[in-house]
Write an enzyme that holds these catalytic residues in place. Structure first.
Site, short mmCIF file in Angstrom:
data_model
loop_
_atom_site.label_atom_id
_atom_site.label_comp_id
_atom_site.label_asym_id
_atom_site.label_seq_id
_atom_site.Cartn_x
_atom_site.Cartn_y
_atom_site.Cartn_z
N GLY A 17 0.82 -1.21 0.00
CA GLY A 17 0.00 0.00 0.00
C GLY A 17 0.85 1.26 0.00
N ASP A 159 3.98 -11.53 -12.10
CA ASP A 159 4.56 -12.75 -12.67
C ASP A 159 4.99 -12.51 -14.11
OD1 ASP A 159 3.82 -14.30 -10.30
OD2 ASP A 159 1.78 -14.09 -11.03
N ARG A 162 8.11 -10.38 -14.21
CA ARG A 162 9.26 -11.19 -13.83
C ARG A 162 9.69 -12.09 -14.99
NH1 ARG A 162 6.98 -12.99 -7.81
NH2 ARG A 162 7.97 -11.27 -6.65
N HIS A 187 -2.19 -17.30 -9.64
CA HIS A 187 -1.02 -16.59 -9.13
C HIS A 187 -0.47 -17.39 -7.96
CE1 HIS A 187 1.71 -13.59 -7.71
NE2 HIS A 187 1.07 -13.49 -6.57
#
Lengths: 324, 324
Positions: A17, A159, A162, A187
């Site tokens: 956050g 993901d 990455r 995920h």
């Protein structure tokens, strides 16, 4: 300037956050000309920390931020919300039983789903970041009878990013030369980055890298990346997760003709069980998330996709008792 | 696309560094079309954490980031640097003697000043964020014989933003309606936000707020804001400091016709001792920081400015032994 857009962030005082809010407030998510009102939700023990975050937001004097609400009342946080980033969750801790995990998140996401259903804008875009993200999104969606399934999504963009970075590194190419590399499924460690469709400088990725690298190095590296970062930093990915959330929401709001990854309610595409929150390659055209069609999946890809679908089916069945 | 700009960040794995890097990498500081190379400096015990930060930067697949160097070698971090954000420092801790504070920072900033002098680009823009920022900047500048004084600055933009936010709040106006509110002097409790020049919606601020609010509430609130945030958050301002650093550097690089606050080497303007790193109201025109001229300072303002100048003189004298 149009009316400010109400943006809800849950878990607003947490690490993700904190990395997220200042970038949203500076206009990186919705645009440098879009005024916003931030509606920040935290649990009562984190309200002091959240007040500190609000003070820091004030101390930036962001011209786009017209109002900041800090609350521990779910209904207030989602009132009129047009963009809702559900970051706060109860991720799996050491020694935590699966049952405890699901119950803790069931308590959070049934309540938030209902509050979204009763209080949010009818076109609210919901992005679940908090893990287990797909199933948390599934719970929220199924607790929100007054909203459409199309309001809901979960994040697999981290993901994807990455995977793009690892493939660019392996092939000594620039990240912007990697295209069409999408994440399929959950995920989690079962997610499947599909290199068969990916392009490196216009060429097929699997013509450049070999299958053993794909299976033995690339897949484990992506799947274990979160743990590798915790090991180095001493805390989990925050800024990179926040960045992915901003990109996910940016693309959803502004549209994109490029293929990207979003976990959305399946309508049965590619044989996936309807209603699961499943990550697909998508484009966002005319404000609508469209699953890319016509992709042929070879035996390896189909097998991996089956594994991640099965995991989501198990999670679905495990949370079923929480939904009525 | 031109050659990437080399951006150095020291203390890169700290809280401010972490809040800063991802915004720099996304193009918020230098522009969405400016490729960069990040040169990140940390002390040896923080190198593992820094490697985690570098992994997260990779995981964002930022197209603008062409290279990331993580090092504990000062010369490497400043090699060819065009923008240097000196965030790492030894701020005053509880029970720390002034002498220890100055010696600790002397050790850091003499070395970094020399490395800048010997290795950085001749037009490097140096911004010192680490406290005591003005005097750390003074040390670095005086350790850099091959650079010009015009290469150096320290940050008072966070103080300015805090002042703008408080004045906007008090006058129920939007932050963008507050103009010409600049910070004078030292980034410390003696700094002086000059409301006499400030405008609220085009009107003089001091016609709207009264002197007792200015002296008894506004000044202490700005001066003690950092402590108030630590008390609420449990840790010091990071994201708001990072935001101010981005704005400072953005304005320096892109120019601004609006008055803003930067602590720069005084050339004697307004009677301030030459060579002190003193915050003035400035505009950035033709790539040059220009101190606003012709401001008349009443007795109250002049008195406050004298106090903050005296503090800087004391700090200067205290660090003199460190500078040969």
């Amino acid at each position: 300037m149009a009316n400010p857009v109400r943006v809800t962030v849950t878990g607003a005082a947490g690490q993700i956050g904190y990395a997220l809010l200042f970038r949203i407030a500076s206009g990186e998510m919705l645009g440098k000309d879009v005024a916003i009102e931030l509606q920040l939700l935290e649990i009562p023990p984190a309200m002091d920390a959240l007040r500190g975050v609000v003070m820091e937001l004030e101390d930036c004097a962001f011209p786009l931020v017209k109002k900041v609400v800090a609350t521990d009342v779910v209904e207030e946080a989602f009132e009129g919300s047009e963009c809702a980033l559900l970051v706060g969750s109860r991720p799996r801790g050491p020694g935590m039983e699966r049952k405890d995990l699901l119950e803790a998140n069931g308590a959070i996401f049934t309540v938030q789903g209902k509050a979204l259903s009763d209080h949010a804008d009818r076109n609210v875009k919901v992005l679940v970041v908090g893990n287990p993200a797909n199933t948390n999104c599934f719970i929220a969606m199924n607790s929100a009878p007054n909203l459409s399934a199309a309001n809901f999504s979960a994040m697999t963009r981290l993901d994807q990013n990455r995977a793009v970075a690892q493939l660019a590194n392996k092939t000594s190419s620039a990240v912007e030369d990697i295209k069409d590399l999408a994440i399929w499924g959950n995920h989690s460690a079962t997610m499947f980055p599909n290199l068969y469709e990916a392009k490196v400088g216009g060429k097929s990725a699997t013509d450049i890298v070999d299958q053993s690298w794909y299976e033995d190095q690339f897949l484990p590296a992506i799947q274990q990346r979160g743990a590798a970062i915790i090991s180095a930093r001493g805390s989990s990915s925050a800024a990179s997760a926040a960045n992915a959330a901003i990109e996910h929401m940016h693309d959803w709001v502004h549209g994109t003709d490029e293929i990207t990854s979003m976990a959305i309610p399946s309508e049965g595409q590619y044989g996936i069980t309807e209603g699961l929150i499943f990550s697909y390659p998508v484009r966002i055209i005319d404000n609508e998330i469209r699953v890319e069609s016509g992709i042929s999946l070879n035996e390896f890809a189909a097998g991996r996709i089956k594994v991640t679908e099965n995991e989501l089916l198990e999670e679905r069945d495990a949370v079923a008792p929480l939904l009525n």
